[in-house]
Scaffold this active site. Sequence first.
Site, PDB file in Angstrom:
ATOM      1  N   SER A 124      -1.120 -12.942 -10.762  1.00  0.00           N
ATOM      2  CA  SER A 124      -0.648 -12.101  -9.856  1.00  0.00           C
ATOM      3  C   SER A 124      -0.271 -13.884  -9.408  1.00  0.00           C
ATOM      4  O   SER A 124      -1.635 -14.019  -9.042  1.00  0.00           O
ATOM      5  CB  SER A 124      -1.083 -11.000  -8.151  1.00  0.00           C
ATOM      6  OG  SER A 124       0.472 -12.272  -7.805  1.00  0.00           O
ATOM      7  N   TYR A 148      -6.859  -8.746  -1.685  1.00  0.00           N
ATOM      8  CA  TYR A 148      -6.314  -8.901  -3.016  1.00  0.00           C
ATOM      9  C   TYR A 148      -5.987  -9.825  -3.650  1.00  0.00           C
ATOM     10  O   TYR A 148      -6.431  -9.401  -4.460  1.00  0.00           O
ATOM     11  CB  TYR A 148      -4.132  -8.451  -2.456  1.00  0.00           C
ATOM     12  CG  TYR A 148      -3.603  -8.085  -3.384  1.00  0.00           C
ATOM     13  CD1 TYR A 148      -1.958  -9.482  -4.078  1.00  0.00           C
ATOM     14  CD2 TYR A 148      -4.020  -7.058  -4.889  1.00  0.00           C
ATOM     15  CE1 TYR A 148      -2.071  -8.840  -5.541  1.00  0.00           C
ATOM     16  CE2 TYR A 148      -3.504  -6.811  -5.713  1.00  0.00           C
ATOM     17  CZ  TYR A 148      -2.062  -7.940  -6.025  1.00  0.00           C
ATOM     18  OH  TYR A 148      -1.867  -7.731  -7.400  1.00  0.00           O
ATOM     19  N   LYS A 152      -7.484 -10.858  -7.532  1.00  0.00           N
ATOM     20  CA  LYS A 152      -7.505 -11.472  -8.261  1.00  0.00           C
ATOM     21  C   LYS A 152      -7.953 -12.483  -8.999  1.00  0.00           C
ATOM     22  O   LYS A 152      -8.144 -12.482 -10.124  1.00  0.00           O
ATOM     23  CB  LYS A 152      -5.762 -11.105  -8.498  1.00  0.00           C
ATOM     24  CG  LYS A 152      -5.313  -9.986  -8.587  1.00  0.00           C
ATOM     25  CD  LYS A 152      -4.944  -9.022  -9.433  1.00  0.00           C
ATOM     26  CE  LYS A 152      -4.248  -7.522  -9.585  1.00  0.00           C
ATOM     27  NZ  LYS A 152      -3.543  -7.290 -10.595  1.00  0.00           N
TER      28      LYS A 152
HETATM   29  P1  NAD Z   1       1.383   0.611 -10.147  1.00  0.00           P
HETATM   30  O1  NAD Z   1       1.408   0.602  -8.312  1.00  0.00           O
HETATM   31  O2  NAD Z   1       2.922   0.987  -9.779  1.00  0.00           O
HETATM   32  O3  NAD Z   1       0.959   0.666 -10.387  1.00  0.00           O
HETATM   33  C1  NAD Z   1      -0.565   1.028 -11.319  1.00  0.00           C
HETATM   34  C2  NAD Z   1      -1.021   1.978 -12.111  1.00  0.00           C
HETATM   35  O4  NAD Z   1      -2.655   2.006 -12.057  1.00  0.00           O
HETATM   36  C3  NAD Z   1      -0.579   3.106 -10.960  1.00  0.00           C
HETATM   37  O5  NAD Z   1      -0.134   4.286 -12.214  1.00  0.00           O
HETATM   38  C4  NAD Z   1      -2.128   3.575 -10.528  1.00  0.00           C
HETATM   39  O6  NAD Z   1      -1.521   5.122 -10.720  1.00  0.00           O
HETATM   40  C5  NAD Z   1      -2.895   3.180 -11.459  1.00  0.00           C
HETATM   41  N1  NAD Z   1      -4.442   2.429 -11.031  1.00  0.00           N
HETATM   42  C6  NAD Z   1      -4.524   2.409  -9.925  1.00  0.00           C
HETATM   43  N2  NAD Z   1      -6.071   2.145 -10.219  1.00  0.00           N
HETATM   44  C7  NAD Z   1      -6.167   3.359 -10.738  1.00  0.00           C
HETATM   45  C8  NAD Z   1      -7.639   3.668 -11.500  1.00  0.00           C
HETATM   46  N3  NAD Z   1      -8.563   2.778 -10.802  1.00  0.00           N
HETATM   47  N4  NAD Z   1      -8.104   4.014 -12.327  1.00  0.00           N
HETATM   48  C9  NAD Z   1      -6.848   4.534 -13.169  1.00  0.00           C
HETATM   49  N5  NAD Z   1      -5.803   3.404 -13.106  1.00  0.00           N
HETATM   50  C10 NAD Z   1      -5.587   3.075 -12.005  1.00  0.00           C
HETATM   51  O7  NAD Z   1       1.914  -1.542  -9.787  1.00  0.00           O
HETATM   52  P2  NAD Z   1       3.044  -2.251 -10.817  1.00  0.00           P
HETATM   53  O8  NAD Z   1       3.521  -2.897 -10.133  1.00  0.00           O
HETATM   54  O9  NAD Z   1       2.425  -1.863 -11.941  1.00  0.00           O
HETATM   55  O10 NAD Z   1       1.255  -3.200 -11.114  1.00  0.00           O
HETATM   56  C11 NAD Z   1       0.595  -3.182 -11.613  1.00  0.00           C
HETATM   57  C12 NAD Z   1      -0.252  -4.593 -12.294  1.00  0.00           C
HETATM   58  O11 NAD Z   1       0.614  -5.761 -11.321  1.00  0.00           O
HETATM   59  C13 NAD Z   1      -1.084  -4.175 -10.974  1.00  0.00           C
HETATM   60  O12 NAD Z   1      -2.750  -4.996 -11.521  1.00  0.00           O
HETATM   61  C14 NAD Z   1      -0.542  -5.184  -9.757  1.00  0.00           C
HETATM   62  O13 NAD Z   1      -1.935  -5.730  -9.015  1.00  0.00           O
HETATM   63  C15 NAD Z   1      -0.433  -6.513 -10.682  1.00  0.00           C
HETATM   64  N6  NAD Z   1       0.765  -7.123 -10.309  1.00  0.00           N
HETATM   65  C16 NAD Z   1       2.353  -6.835  -9.647  1.00  0.00           C
HETATM   66  C17 NAD Z   1       2.744  -6.983  -8.961  1.00  0.00           C
HETATM   67  C18 NAD Z   1       4.138  -6.465  -8.295  1.00  0.00           C
HETATM   68  O14 NAD Z   1       4.688  -7.159  -7.426  1.00  0.00           O
HETATM   69  N7  NAD Z   1       4.244  -5.278  -8.523  1.00  0.00           N
HETATM   70  C19 NAD Z   1       2.853  -8.574  -8.691  1.00  0.00           C
HETATM   71  C20 NAD Z   1       1.816  -8.923  -9.568  1.00  0.00           C
HETATM   72  C21 NAD Z   1       0.715  -8.146  -9.985  1.00  0.00           C
HETATM   73  C1  WQD Z   2      10.646 -11.606  -0.620  1.00  0.00           C
HETATM   74  C2  WQD Z   2      10.418 -12.076   0.134  1.00  0.00           C
HETATM   75  C3  WQD Z   2       9.789 -11.775   2.224  1.00  0.00           C
HETATM   76  C4  WQD Z   2      11.095  -7.256   2.639  1.00  0.00           C
HETATM   77  C5  WQD Z   2       3.937  -9.415  -2.042  1.00  0.00           C
HETATM   78  C6  WQD Z   2       3.183  -9.548  -2.436  1.00  0.00           C
HETATM   79  C7  WQD Z   2       3.094 -10.236  -4.419  1.00  0.00           C
HETATM   80  C8  WQD Z   2       3.053  -9.806  -5.145  1.00  0.00           C
HETATM   81  C9  WQD Z   2       4.947  -9.629  -4.950  1.00  0.00           C
HETATM   82  C10 WQD Z   2       1.065  -8.205  -5.603  1.00  0.00           C
HETATM   83  C11 WQD Z   2      10.296 -12.475   1.264  1.00  0.00           C
HETATM   84  C12 WQD Z   2      11.217 -11.076   2.451  1.00  0.00           C
HETATM   85  C13 WQD Z   2      11.017  -8.102   1.897  1.00  0.00           C
HETATM   86  C14 WQD Z   2      11.287  -7.012   3.411  1.00  0.00           C
HETATM   87  C15 WQD Z   2      12.538  -8.874   3.772  1.00  0.00           C
HETATM   88  N1  WQD Z   2       2.552  -8.831  -5.327  1.00  0.00           N
HETATM   89  N2  WQD Z   2      11.298  -9.540   2.579  1.00  0.00           N
HETATM   90  N3  WQD Z   2      12.081  -7.905   4.694  1.00  0.00           N
HETATM   91  O1  WQD Z   2       6.065 -11.060  -0.229  1.00  0.00           O
HETATM   92  O2  WQD Z   2       6.970 -12.585  -1.976  1.00  0.00           O
HETATM   93  O3  WQD Z   2       5.287 -10.824  -2.491  1.00  0.00           O
HETATM   94  O4  WQD Z   2       4.622  -8.487  -3.879  1.00  0.00           O
HETATM   95  O5  WQD Z   2       1.233  -9.031  -6.851  1.00  0.00           O
HETATM   96  O6  WQD Z   2       1.067 -10.115  -4.104  1.00  0.00           O
HETATM   97  O7  WQD Z   2       2.961 -10.676  -1.366  1.00  0.00           O
HETATM   98  O8  WQD Z   2       7.588 -10.223  -2.129  1.00  0.00           O
HETATM   99  O9  WQD Z   2       9.569  -8.283  -1.749  1.00  0.00           O
HETATM  100  O10 WQD Z   2       7.324  -8.013   0.069  1.00  0.00           O
HETATM  101  O11 WQD Z   2       8.951 -10.528   0.259  1.00  0.00           O
HETATM  102  O12 WQD Z   2      12.751  -9.812   4.235  1.00  0.00           O
HETATM  103  O13 WQD Z   2      11.933  -5.657   4.105  1.00  0.00           O
HETATM  104  O14 WQD Z   2      11.643 -10.950   0.846  1.00  0.00           O
HETATM  105  O15 WQD Z   2       9.360 -12.660   4.136  1.00  0.00           O
HETATM  106  O16 WQD Z   2      10.430 -13.649   1.944  1.00  0.00           O
HETATM  107  P1  WQD Z   2       6.191 -10.718  -1.470  1.00  0.00           P
HETATM  108  P2  WQD Z   2       8.064  -9.191  -1.282  1.00  0.00           P
END
Ligand code: NAD
Ligand code: WQD
Length: 334
Positions: A124, A148, A152
């Site tokens: 991330s 978090y 990572k």
């Molecule tokens: P998500 O929660 O939708 O998907 C994660 C999946 O993993 C879920 O289906 C959950 O049930 C499963 N899971 C969690 N812990 C588990 C375990 N111990 N064993 C088996 N299954 C397990 O999340 P996502 O948005 O699809 O994110 C996927 C990956 O990408 C995550 O590692 C997250 O940290 C990373 N990521 C997400 C974002 C984002 O904004 N969505 C941004 C950057 C990185």
């Molecule tokens: C986006 C923008 C808020 C909600 C997060 C995690 C990051 C990654 C991606 C896992 C910002 C604004 C948001 C609301 C708002 N996840 N906002 N009102 O914070 O950039 O990233 O998701 O890896 O780790 O931190 O995403 O969608 O929460 O916010 O004004 O109700 O929208 O201030 O500027 P963010 P976000």
Amino acid sequence: MIVLVTGGAGYIGSHTCVELINAGYEVVVLDSFINSKEESIKRIENITGKTVVLVKGDVRDKDCLRSIFKNYSINAVIHFSGLKAVGESVANPLKYYDYNVMGSLALTEIMAEFNVKNLVFSSSATVYGFSDNKPIPETSQLSPFNPYGQSKRMVEQILEDLSKSDASWNIALLRYFNPVGAHKSGMIGEDPNGIPNNLMPFVSQVAAGKLKELSIFGNDYPTKDGTGVRDYIHVVDLALGHIAALKKLNGLMIINLGAGAGYSVLDLVHTFEKTTGIKIPFKIVNRRPGDIAIYFADATMAKEKLGWQTKYSLEDICRDSWHWQSKNPNGYNT
Ligand code: NAD
Ligand code: WQD
């Protein structure tokens, strides 16, 4: 080629499974369904017309992992499973280190046991922490400031050390910026539990009338309109980035997956309104603690190393998000 997709029922994992199947890969999904529904697997099968092998289990369970590698000749692993809520990680850090770090350790240990050494890891952009770089290249200083993001970064360090110790590993650490949007079919999408923390699903639920109005966290940032700027990447672009990484796996790669451009909160709201014709009522409130003003990727490495770049626009993102939300007002709770 058989790919194990941990967390394959989740938001990004389900979209990646669709693109893997479309690209001719066979998929085995491991998921505990702690943050997803089995319905998403059925949707993947409906979209692709192909069967998905599903193993319901926990990535931290080594016996479960062993049974998968014994029963299926896995060639590569895409490791999505983990927890991703920043706020929850601050309240419950041990849970995040258990799920995200211990889960990754268990997985890599069993991969080594079965001599499977092709791995794509979900990292991330949060690992960058407060960065003055705009855009942010992979060489930026890494200073995650919440459990978090630290979890990572810890996994990245484990995998970097593993690669140094054994050059036969092929590992891609993919640093995602802000994944948003949904598959064009409207059959799979983001299905957050409870009130969404993230902007796009919150806006979609306001549009659906599930939430009254959007609170914009601050309009006094040093940006063009005072609201936060982020790198929104369509989840299908993100999924295709994983296919590109899988095909180019060679040694250790650390790569940003982002559009390489930033849009403000108001940009997204106005684009959503223009694309869908739906007014999004909002109010300006105080900044959210921990938020950063401007955050977007330097995406040149992905283009050079993977031959990949995003192709979907903010309009596509808003259109596809609304299509999913409007067809599935209660997510996967059918
Ligand atoms: P998500 O929660 O939708 O998907 C994660 C999946 O993993 C879920 O289906 C959950 O049930 C499963 N899971 C969690 N812990 C588990 C375990 N111990 N064993 C088996 N299954 C397990 O999340 P996502 O948005 O699809 O994110 C996927 C990956 O990408 C995550 O590692 C997250 O940290 C990373 N990521 C997400 C974002 C984002 O904004 N969505 C941004 C950057 C990185
Ligand atoms: C986006 C923008 C808020 C909600 C997060 C995690 C990051 C990654 C991606 C896992 C910002 C604004 C948001 C609301 C708002 N996840 N906002 N009102 O914070 O950039 O990233 O998701 O890896 O780790 O931190 O995403 O969608 O929460 O916010 O004004 O109700 O929208 O201030 O500027 P963010 P976000």
